[in-house]
Design a protein around this motif. Structure first.
Motif, mmCIF file in Angstrom:
data_model
loop_
_atom_site.group_PDB
_atom_site.id
_atom_site.type_symbol
_atom_site.label_atom_id
_atom_site.label_comp_id
_atom_site.label_asym_id
_atom_site.label_seq_id
_atom_site.Cartn_x
_atom_site.Cartn_y
_atom_site.Cartn_z
ATOM 1 N N ILE A 1 0.843 -1.201 0.000
ATOM 2 C CA ILE A 1 0.000 0.000 0.000
ATOM 3 C C ILE A 1 0.876 1.248 0.000
ATOM 4 N N ASP A 2 1.886 1.271 0.852
ATOM 5 C CA ASP A 2 2.793 2.427 0.901
ATOM 6 C C ASP A 2 3.471 2.652 -0.448
ATOM 7 N N ASP A 3 3.951 1.568 -1.044
ATOM 8 C CA ASP A 3 4.620 1.692 -2.344
ATOM 9 C C ASP A 3 3.667 2.249 -3.400
ATOM 10 N N MET A 4 2.460 1.701 -3.454
ATOM 11 C CA MET A 4 1.500 2.142 -4.473
ATOM 12 C C MET A 4 1.053 3.584 -4.232
ATOM 13 N N LEU A 5 0.822 3.940 -2.981
ATOM 14 C CA LEU A 5 0.429 5.319 -2.687
ATOM 15 C C LEU A 5 1.544 6.296 -3.053
ATOM 16 N N GLY A 6 2.776 5.906 -2.799
ATOM 17 C CA GLY A 6 3.902 6.753 -3.198
ATOM 18 C C GLY A 6 3.941 6.947 -4.703
ATOM 19 N N MET B 1 -3.834 7.778 4.215
ATOM 20 C CA MET B 1 -4.429 6.616 3.553
ATOM 21 C C MET B 1 -4.006 5.260 4.121
ATOM 22 N N PRO B 2 -2.726 5.021 4.418
ATOM 23 C CA PRO B 2 -2.401 3.701 4.972
ATOM 24 C C PRO B 2 -3.197 3.391 6.238
ATOM 25 N N GLY B 3 -3.299 4.353 7.119
ATOM 26 C CA GLY B 3 -4.064 4.143 8.346
ATOM 27 C C GLY B 3 -5.546 3.943 8.085
ATOM 28 N N LEU B 4 -6.047 4.590 7.048
ATOM 29 C CA LEU B 4 -7.455 4.427 6.693
ATOM 30 C C LEU B 4 -7.712 3.084 6.013
ATOM 31 N N LEU B 5 -6.745 2.618 5.241
ATOM 32 C CA LEU B 5 -6.930 1.382 4.476
ATOM 33 C C LEU B 5 -6.636 0.113 5.271
ATOM 34 N N MET B 6 -5.700 0.180 6.191
ATOM 35 C CA MET B 6 -5.265 -1.046 6.869
ATOM 36 C C MET B 6 -6.369 -1.757 7.654
#
Length: 167
Positions: free
Chosen positions: A25-30, A57-62
């Motif tokens: 997720i972090d990689d894709m959001l970046g 977003m990571p906190g919202l998606l996880m």
């Protein structure tokens, strides 16, 4: 199914699977952030809003990832049984149980963050955004035109709409 589940457990070891998905997720959001050229937004306020959203977003998606991860992994195992014969699954599992095989399977998602892959993904995402924006504008114009020609449909939609928080 046992062979497929074993392969999935090797691909996504229980002790690291959540971190694997979080890293993806972090990689894709970046990559999305760079494709959108957020850091080039000239207005500092808008740039901050966009960066804050990407940061959140990571906190919202996880939580959703955690909720669906067991189902995703079960579906992945099931998909393996659809795609491969039992004999093939045995061979894949045997490979997966080797050091090279387990490393290969466990790092395949990680490759999305590799600079070479990220560079292409960013260009790809930027190109897709342009198509999406053009299509959204075209579709909006088409819908507005249709509703003007069909006021009865517009009235029905107006009657069924959910009031906004401003009303």
């Amino acid at each position: 199914m046992e062979q497929a589940q074993a392969i999935v457990r090797i691909m996504f070891p229980p002790e690291t699977r959540e971190q694997t998905f979080a890293k993806t997720i972090d990689d894709m959001l970046g990559q999305f952030r760079r494709a959108m050229k957020v850091d080039s937004v000239p207005d500092a306020g808008l740039r901050k809003m966009l960066n804050d959203q990407f940061d959140a977003m990571p906190g919202l998606l996880m939580p959703t990832v955690r909720e669906y991860l067991p189902q995703i992994l079960d579906a992945t195992a099931l998909a393996y049984t659809h795609e491969y014969s039992l004999d093939e699954l045995r061979h894949i599992r045997a490979f997966a149980e080797t050091p090279a095989g387990s490393r290969y399977l466990q790092t395949s998602m990680k490759l999305l963050g590799d600079p070479a892959v990220a560079k292409v993904n960013e260009a790809y995402l930027e190109a897709i955004q342009k198509v999406q924006l053009a299509e959204r504008e075209r579709m909006q114009a088409e819908i507005v035109d249709y509703l003007k020609k069909h006021p009865d449909v517009a009235a029905k939609l107006q009657g069924n709409r959910v009031p906004s928080s401003n009303e």
